[in-house]
Design an enzyme around this catalytic site. Structure first.
Site, PDB file in Angstrom:
ATOM      1  N   ILE A 241      -1.000  -7.633  -3.829  1.00  0.00           N
ATOM      2  CA  ILE A 241      -0.596  -8.469  -2.691  1.00  0.00           C
ATOM      3  C   ILE A 241      -1.159  -9.887  -2.789  1.00  0.00           C
ATOM      4  O   ILE A 241      -0.717 -10.781  -2.076  1.00  0.00           O
ATOM      5  CB  ILE A 241      -0.993  -7.858  -1.324  1.00  0.00           C
ATOM      6  CG1 ILE A 241      -2.482  -7.491  -1.283  1.00  0.00           C
ATOM      7  CG2 ILE A 241      -0.136  -6.655  -0.980  1.00  0.00           C
ATOM      8  CD1 ILE A 241      -2.987  -7.172   0.109  1.00  0.00           C
TER       9      ILE A 241
ATOM     10  N   GLY B  23       0.843  -1.204   0.000  1.00  0.00           N
ATOM     11  CA  GLY B  23       0.000   0.000   0.000  1.00  0.00           C
ATOM     12  C   GLY B  23       0.870   1.242   0.000  1.00  0.00           C
ATOM     13  O   GLY B  23       0.493   2.296   0.535  1.00  0.00           O
TER      14      GLY B  23
ATOM     15  N   LYS C 122     -10.605  -5.686   9.466  1.00  0.00           N
ATOM     16  CA  LYS C 122      -9.499  -5.200  10.310  1.00  0.00           C
ATOM     17  C   LYS C 122      -9.488  -5.939  11.651  1.00  0.00           C
ATOM     18  O   LYS C 122      -8.439  -6.342  12.146  1.00  0.00           O
ATOM     19  CB  LYS C 122      -9.612  -3.690  10.525  1.00  0.00           C
ATOM     20  CG  LYS C 122      -9.237  -2.859   9.307  1.00  0.00           C
ATOM     21  CD  LYS C 122      -7.728  -2.912   9.040  1.00  0.00           C
ATOM     22  CE  LYS C 122      -7.288  -2.019   7.902  1.00  0.00           C
ATOM     23  NZ  LYS C 122      -5.875  -2.196   7.551  1.00  0.00           N
TER      24      LYS C 122
ATOM     25  N   TYR D 255     -15.081  -3.540   6.082  1.00  0.00           N
ATOM     26  CA  TYR D 255     -13.729  -3.086   6.405  1.00  0.00           C
ATOM     27  C   TYR D 255     -13.438  -3.268   7.909  1.00  0.00           C
ATOM     28  O   TYR D 255     -12.383  -3.773   8.289  1.00  0.00           O
ATOM     29  CB  TYR D 255     -13.622  -1.615   6.001  1.00  0.00           C
ATOM     30  CG  TYR D 255     -12.361  -0.903   6.408  1.00  0.00           C
ATOM     31  CD1 TYR D 255     -11.156  -1.106   5.755  1.00  0.00           C
ATOM     32  CD2 TYR D 255     -12.392   0.031   7.456  1.00  0.00           C
ATOM     33  CE1 TYR D 255     -10.011  -0.414   6.128  1.00  0.00           C
ATOM     34  CE2 TYR D 255     -11.256   0.726   7.824  1.00  0.00           C
ATOM     35  CZ  TYR D 255     -10.070   0.501   7.161  1.00  0.00           C
ATOM     36  OH  TYR D 255      -8.943   1.189   7.536  1.00  0.00           O
TER      37      TYR D 255
ATOM     38  N   ASP E  50       2.613  -1.608  -4.484  1.00  0.00           N
ATOM     39  CA  ASP E  50       1.240  -1.086  -4.565  1.00  0.00           C
ATOM     40  C   ASP E  50       0.664  -1.451  -5.920  1.00  0.00           C
ATOM     41  O   ASP E  50       1.419  -1.625  -6.882  1.00  0.00           O
ATOM     42  CB  ASP E  50       1.220   0.448  -4.365  1.00  0.00           C
ATOM     43  CG  ASP E  50      -0.152   0.937  -3.903  1.00  0.00           C
ATOM     44  OD1 ASP E  50      -1.143   0.755  -4.634  1.00  0.00           O
ATOM     45  OD2 ASP E  50      -0.242   1.488  -2.797  1.00  0.00           O
TER      46      ASP E  50
ATOM     47  N   GLY F  36      -0.427   4.665  -1.062  1.00  0.00           N
ATOM     48  CA  GLY F  36      -1.540   5.242  -0.297  1.00  0.00           C
ATOM     49  C   GLY F  36      -1.044   6.371   0.596  1.00  0.00           C
ATOM     50  O   GLY F  36       0.137   6.706   0.618  1.00  0.00           O
TER      51      GLY F  36
END
Ligand code: SER
Length: 340
Positions: free
Chosen positions: A55, A10, A158, A154, A35, A13
């Protein structure tokens, strides 16, 4: 022999870009940046190698790991809370399967290197789920073990990845002969809404805060998608990076948990708009709540209790609200949009 590197996923980002800058300023010159989007050119020069890739692509990892040994993982790649609601299964693949792949790769690296590998993971205020506004107001700042009933994909992703990290760190191969191997040193930070002067977030639900400030600096009207009384915790990007680096460096024996809240100031959208208007008096900010996104922010707590981080590894933010606006956001955002 393979070159030892620090992997940042990432990397293009918001956190990734700020982290590359901070680590290379500290003299870390062996960053492997990954990324799906290209990393901006000035940052590429600060990295050992920059790879555009997914990924989830295991043959890409096979190739990279034939060249590099990864001694520290900063696994930042994720689809944020709003975007994830539009494609929950894809979000699960990136956010959960992606993290699982990285954890397995970290185990592999630990075996090769003969030492524990650090795995830094940004988690989120989105892991919390307040049942209603009255409870949200009454509860105030939440501790890590409280109210973990997320209503977003999300947030679920997480929270589960925190659990996966803890599992890989403490219990992976627990039935194998011999002592538990403890390959991974997993450390997660639950960030509140992050605000950067240099980049804009994409696909998050706390995005209204940075958006209203960046729009004001560009003389663009902003329609805020949450109610004026919506209160959430926030942290300036330099403090988020400081937290990541300090937690990475903290001696393992000081840590009593794998997961830490970190935060700075809790403000309503109306208060943030007033602050923004005091810096940009012509700012045109109106409130037009989007009911679905409103429901998401209403489920997040007004504040996070970061006492555990303060006690264990000495966490304290450098930027309160006033410093965030006056010393970090306003001057840098003015310069970015040539409003000097
Ligand atoms: N800023 C993130 C989001 O809004 C929360 O981690 O999705």
């Amino acid at each position: 022999m393979r070159k030892e590197v620090v992997l940042i996923t990432g990397a293009a980002g918001e956190i990734g870009q700020a982290l590359i800058t901070a680590l290379s300023d500290k003299g870390v010159n062996n960053i492997l940046a990954l990324d799906v989007k290209p990393v901006p050119r000035p940052l590429r020069e600060r990295c050992e190698q920059v790879v555009v890739g997914d990924i989830l692509d295991s043959s890409l990892f096979d190739r990279l790991l034939s060249e590099y040994a990864i001694s520290c993982f900063y696994h930042l790649a994720a689809l944020l809370s709003t975007r994830a609601e539009f494609m929950p299964e894809a979000a699960h693949r990136v956010n959960v399967e992606g993290t699982l792949n990285l954890l397995r790769r970290a185990v592999e690296q630990a075996i090769w290197l003969g030492e524990r590998v650090k795995f830094m993971f940004p988690s989120s205020v989105a892991v919390y789920g307040m049942p209603d506004l009255a409870t949200k107001a009454a509860v105030g700042a939440v501790r890590e073990h409280q109210w973990t009933e997320p209503i977003t994909m999300y947030g679920c992703n997480k929270l589960y990845c925190e659990r996966l990290g803890r599992y890989y760190a403490d219990y992976y191969q627990q039935l194998a002969a011999g002592p538990d191997p403890h390959y991974i040193d997993f450390r997660a930070l639950r960030f509140p809404g992050l605000i950067s002067a240099f980049t804009m977030p994409t696909g998050g639900t706390t995005d209204y805060a940075p958006e209203m400030i960046h729009y004001a600096a560009q003389d663009r009207p902003y329609r805020c998608f949450v109610r004026e009384d919506t209160r959430l915790p926030f942290l300036a990007m330099p403090d988020a990076i400081k937290a990541l680096i300090e937690l990475e460096c903290a001696p393992a024996e000081r840590l009593t948990s794998h997961v830490y809240n970190v935060t700075s100031f809790s403000r309503t959208a109306g208060e943030l708009a007033a602050r923004t208007k005091s810096a940009f008096p012509d700012a045109n900010i109106t409130f037009a709540p989007d009911l679905s996104r409103q429901r998401i922010v209403d489920s997040w707590p007004v504040d996070q209790d970061d006492g555990r981080a303060r006690t264990d590894w000495g966490w304290a933010p450098d930027y309160d609200e006033t410093r965030t606006f006056e010393e970090y956001l306003i001057p840098n955002i003015r310069a970015k949009y040539n409003q000097l």
